[in-house]
Each structure stands twice: as structure tokens, then as C-alpha cells.
Design an enzyme around this catalytic site. Structure first.
Site, PDB file in Angstrom:
ATOM      1  CE  LYS A  74      -4.440  -1.550   1.703  1.00  0.00           C
ATOM      2  NZ  LYS A  74      -5.443  -1.541   2.748  1.00  0.00           N
ATOM      3  CE  LYS A 117      -6.015  -8.105  -1.724  1.00  0.00           C
ATOM      4  NZ  LYS A 117      -5.727  -7.779  -0.370  1.00  0.00           N
ATOM      5  CE  LYS A 174     -14.195  -4.257   1.226  1.00  0.00           C
ATOM      6  NZ  LYS A 174     -13.217  -4.157   2.324  1.00  0.00           N
TER       7      LYS A 174
HETATM    8  P1  TYM Z   1     -10.794  -6.399   4.159  1.00  0.00           P
HETATM    9  O1  TYM Z   1     -11.870  -5.428   4.483  1.00  0.00           O
HETATM   10  O2  TYM Z   1      -9.798  -6.026   3.104  1.00  0.00           O
HETATM   11  O3  TYM Z   1     -11.414  -7.785   3.736  1.00  0.00           O
HETATM   12  C1  TYM Z   1     -12.387  -8.455   4.536  1.00  0.00           C
HETATM   13  C2  TYM Z   1     -12.145  -9.956   4.455  1.00  0.00           C
HETATM   14  O4  TYM Z   1     -12.200 -10.400   3.103  1.00  0.00           O
HETATM   15  C3  TYM Z   1     -11.023 -11.149   2.781  1.00  0.00           C
HETATM   16  N1  TYM Z   1     -10.669 -10.906   1.371  1.00  0.00           N
HETATM   17  C4  TYM Z   1     -10.476 -11.860   0.463  1.00  0.00           C
HETATM   18  N2  TYM Z   1     -10.520 -13.205   0.547  1.00  0.00           N
HETATM   19  C5  TYM Z   1     -10.288 -13.917  -0.587  1.00  0.00           C
HETATM   20  N3  TYM Z   1     -10.013 -13.333  -1.802  1.00  0.00           N
HETATM   21  C6  TYM Z   1      -9.953 -11.978  -1.924  1.00  0.00           C
HETATM   22  N4  TYM Z   1      -9.685 -11.418  -3.109  1.00  0.00           N
HETATM   23  C7  TYM Z   1     -10.186 -11.187  -0.755  1.00  0.00           C
HETATM   24  N5  TYM Z   1     -10.203  -9.842  -0.525  1.00  0.00           N
HETATM   25  C8  TYM Z   1     -10.502  -9.688   0.785  1.00  0.00           C
HETATM   26  C9  TYM Z   1      -9.953 -10.599   3.714  1.00  0.00           C
HETATM   27  O5  TYM Z   1      -8.903 -11.534   3.899  1.00  0.00           O
HETATM   28  C10 TYM Z   1     -10.742 -10.343   4.976  1.00  0.00           C
HETATM   29  O6  TYM Z   1     -10.859 -11.518   5.744  1.00  0.00           O
HETATM   30  N6  TYM Z   1      -7.526  -5.782   7.899  1.00  0.00           N
HETATM   31  C11 TYM Z   1      -8.761  -6.438   7.515  1.00  0.00           C
HETATM   32  C12 TYM Z   1      -9.935  -6.100   8.429  1.00  0.00           C
HETATM   33  C13 TYM Z   1      -9.666  -6.383   9.866  1.00  0.00           C
HETATM   34  C14 TYM Z   1      -9.628  -7.670  10.490  1.00  0.00           C
HETATM   35  C15 TYM Z   1      -9.382  -7.402  11.851  1.00  0.00           C
HETATM   36  C16 TYM Z   1      -9.792  -8.974  10.025  1.00  0.00           C
HETATM   37  C17 TYM Z   1      -9.455  -5.449  10.825  1.00  0.00           C
HETATM   38  N7  TYM Z   1      -9.265  -6.057  12.016  1.00  0.00           N
HETATM   39  C18 TYM Z   1      -9.276  -8.447  12.781  1.00  0.00           C
HETATM   40  C19 TYM Z   1      -9.688 -10.012  10.953  1.00  0.00           C
HETATM   41  C20 TYM Z   1      -9.431  -9.742  12.304  1.00  0.00           C
HETATM   42  C21 TYM Z   1      -9.145  -5.994   6.121  1.00  0.00           C
HETATM   43  O7  TYM Z   1      -8.771  -4.939   5.676  1.00  0.00           O
HETATM   44  O8  TYM Z   1     -10.021  -6.822   5.491  1.00  0.00           O
END
Ligand code: TYM
Length: 339
Positions: A115, A201, A204
Site C-alpha cells: 500500500k 487479488k 474493493k
Molecule cells: P478487508 O476489508 O480487506 O477484507 C475483509 C475480508 O475479506 C477477505 N478478502 C479476500 N478473501 C479472498 N479473496 C480476496 N480477493 C479477498 N479480498 C478480501 C480478507 O482476507 C478479509 O478476511 N484488515 C482487515 C480487516 C480487519 C480484520 C481485523 C480482520 C481489521 N481487524 C481483525 C480479521 C481480524 C481488512 O482490511 O479486510
């Protein structure tokens, strides 16, 4: 069994979020409920301010994300569903853990490197310390299972390192404060890739809407995006080996398998020899079948702001109460005098 996971309310949730994480929120929510455990799912709105953002959009997306999660099957009567901003203990525990996390650990985070790119100096401090907040998120509730996609694995390993160092440095050996959380990653859908580029990947933040299926896309949009998905000219192979070096084909077959509950080998046994002209409509139909009920439920829920706010307020009250013992114990362990 304590299930904890979060999702950032930035942009529209997509098929990667669904297959990589949300499906397992629902699965583990039900398992935890049946086993007398607990499930906490939250909107990571505090994480969302680590990147430039529009405040009005963040509030709107937060409510829409609640509607989406409920539409997907997250049940506020079984899961504590809330947003971080209403539970100050997340930010407090992050500060306490900042004393334990090491600069070198954060410097190694691949998401930070990706990022920030070449402009590290210009990034917010929040983007750098983001994984410490993520550690606080799960450690606060003594998480055992953390359903996430593969891209969050490294952040979870960091959470374990922080927990272990804190336990070693500040707790008696026979009374560690923090539980070491285990990531729960789906084998088949750990990383759903962009429909336009099999090496990136699905995300969003990709500028191209054609790169992802949003959970709220209607049937026509889904069929159009699948039709336009990048592929190669070869027909599908009959065996998995034949997908080597064919990232886009592997991604579409993987999505088909995750949606239908089949392995890649089973999908190929049925569709091997077919060209994409035949496979894509089957995949599109399967997607529409899966997402149509979610979409319909989302449409019913999304405009009822009062109901969505009530879900968040109730979840936040439960989360504040549940997180308190661990937060208090962390203050005490560090020798901070509060009373
Ligand atoms: P975020 O908002 O980017 O994504 C939410 C969840 O979706 C999964 N994910 C994917 N899985 C498979 N293929 C993809 N292309 C894909 N894109 C996203 C992510 O792995 C995630 O599980 N940092 C985290 C949010 C967070 C969090 C936490 C997660 C904050 N605190 C504590 C677990 C525990 C995030 O930005 O996810």
C-alpha cells in the site's frame, strides 16, 4: 470457541470478501452458537481512516456493510455485530500493545509495503500501525478462530507474536493474559483473483469495476462481468495439472468450485474439454443463483437506517462489556494506575 473477524467498510463488498471470509463468518457463527461459544464480527471503520477517505461515504458504507453482512447470513441474535468506533477499547488496547509491537515486525508487513509503495514517508502513521489495531481487535475478545482470506494471514501471525511477547514480558508463566488466535482460512477460496488480471487479488480498491463481482450486482451485471472476464483461448483441461500457468482459468474454476462446494478436480471432471463460451454461462448462472437472495435481502434492509443503527448500537454495548475484563487486565499487567 471465540470467533472474531472484521471487514473494512470501504467500497462495496465483493465475491472475494464473500468466499474468502463472510461465508466462514456465518459457518463459524453457527458452530460457536451451537457449542455455547461466541462470535464477534465488526466493521473496521477505525482501520478505514488509515487511507484517504470521504467521511460521508464512510458513514454510508458502514451502514451498507451491516445490511450486506446480515443479508449474507450474519445473524445479530447469534453474533455481536458492531463497528469499532463505538467500542473505544479497540483503540485503547492498540495503544497498550504499541509498547510491545516492534518497528521491525511492522516494517515486514507485505500489505504495508504494497500500500505504501515507494512513498512511505507520505503515508499516515495509521497505515503503518494498522496491524497493531488488528491485533487489539482479536486479542480484546480472546479470539480462538479468526475467519479471514489469505491476505490477512501475516497480520494474524503478527497478532500472535504481539500476544506472545506481551504474555512473556508482563504475565506470570502460568497465567498468560492473551489467547493466541488461529486464522481460519478457506482452502479453496483463500485468494479470489481479479476478473481482469489473474495475478492481482480481487479488491474493493481496483479502479475497474469489471475486475470484481460486487455482492449487490444484479443478474445482468454479473453475467456481463463474467462474459468479459479475461481468459485464454484453450478449452478447460480435464485435470488440475492442466491449469498450471493459466491463472485466469484457475481463478474461474476455483470460484465455480467454491460456489458449488466442489473441488477443482470435480469441476474439471464435469467441465474439462469445454471452452469458456460454454463454461462462463454456467459460472454466471451459479453466481446469480447464489447472490440473488443476498441481493434481495440487502435491498430490503439497506434503507432502514434506524434498524441498522440499532443493530450496531446493541452489538457495541455487548462488545464494550465483553472486552472490558481483558482491557482492564492489560492495564494492570503494565502497571498503569487507574483507580
Ligand atoms: P478487508 O476489508 O480487506 O477484507 C475483509 C475480508 O475479506 C477477505 N478478502 C479476500 N478473501 C479472498 N479473496 C480476496 N480477493 C479477498 N479480498 C478480501 C480478507 O482476507 C478479509 O478476511 N484488515 C482487515 C480487516 C480487519 C480484520 C481485523 C480482520 C481489521 N481487524 C481483525 C480479521 C481480524 C481488512 O482490511 O479486510
Amino acid at each position: 470457541m471465540r470467533v472474531v473477524s472484521g471487514i473494512q467498510p470501504t467500497g462495496k463488498p465483493h465475491l472475494g470478501n464473500y468466499l474468502g471470509a463472510i461465508v466462514n463468518y456465518v459457518k463459524l457463527q453457527d458452530e460457536a452458537h451451537a457449542a455455547g461459544g461466541q462470535c464477534f464480527i465488526f466493521l473496521a471503520d477505525l482501520h478505514a481512516i488509515s487511507m484517504p477517505h470521504d467521511p460521508a461515504e464512510l458513514s454510508r458504507n458502514t451502514r451498507e456493510m451491516v445490511a450486506t453482512l446480515v443479508a449474507c447470513g450474519v445473524d445479530p441474535s447469534k453474533t455481536v455485530l458492531f463497528n469499532q468506533a463505538q467500542v473505544p477499547a479497540h483503540a485503547e488496547l492498540q495503544w497498550l500493545l504499541n509498547g510491545t509491537a516492534r518497528m521491525g515486525w511492522l516494517n515486514r508487513m507485505t500489505q504495508w509495503k504494497d500500500k505504501a509503495g515507494k512513498n512511505r514517508e507520505g503515508q499516515s502513521v495509521a497505515l503503518f500501525t494498522y496491524p497493531v489495531l488488528q491485533a487489539a481487535d482479536v486479542l480484546l475478545y480472546q479470539a480462538t478462530h479468526v475467519p479471514v482470506g489469505d491476505d490477512q494471514k501475516q497480520h494474524l501471525e503478527l497478532a500472535r507474536d504481539i500476544a506472545q511477547k506481551f504474555n512473556n514480558d508482563f504475565c506470570r508463566e502460568d497465567a498468560p493474559l492473551f489467547t493466541l488466535p488461529e486464522p481460519y482460512i478457506p482452502p479453496a477460496a483463500a485468494r479470489i483473483m481479479s476478473l481482469r488480471d489473474g495475478s492481482a487479488k480481487m479488491s474493493k480498491s481496483d479502479p475497474s469495476d469489471l475486475s470484481r463481482i460486487s455482492l449487490t450486482d444484479d443478474a445482468d451485471t454479473i453475467m456481463k462481468k463474467i462474459k468479459k472476464a479475461k481468459t485464454d483461448p484453450e478449452p478447460l483441461p480435464s485435470e488440475e495439472k492442466g491449469l498450471e500457468g493459466r491463472a485466469e482459468a484457475l481463478n474461474l474454476v476455483g470460484i465455480y468450485g467454491a460456489l458449488s462446494g466442489q473441488t477443482v478436480a470435480q469441476v474439471l471432471a464435469d467441465h474439462g474439454g469445454n471452452g469458456f463460451g460454454a463454461f462462463k454461462p454456467s459460472l454466471g448462472e451459479l453466481l446469480v443463483e447464489t447472490l440473488a437472495p443476498i441481493n434481495a435481502r440487502f435491498m430490503e434492509l439497506k434503507d432502514d437506517q434506524e434498524a441498522l443503527d440499532a443493530i450496531l448500537a446493541r452489538g457495541a454495548a455487548q462488545a464494550r462489556e465483553q472486552g472490558l475484563p481483558t482491557l482492564d487486565a492489560a492495564y494492570d499487567a503494565l502497571g498503569l494506575v487507574r483507580r
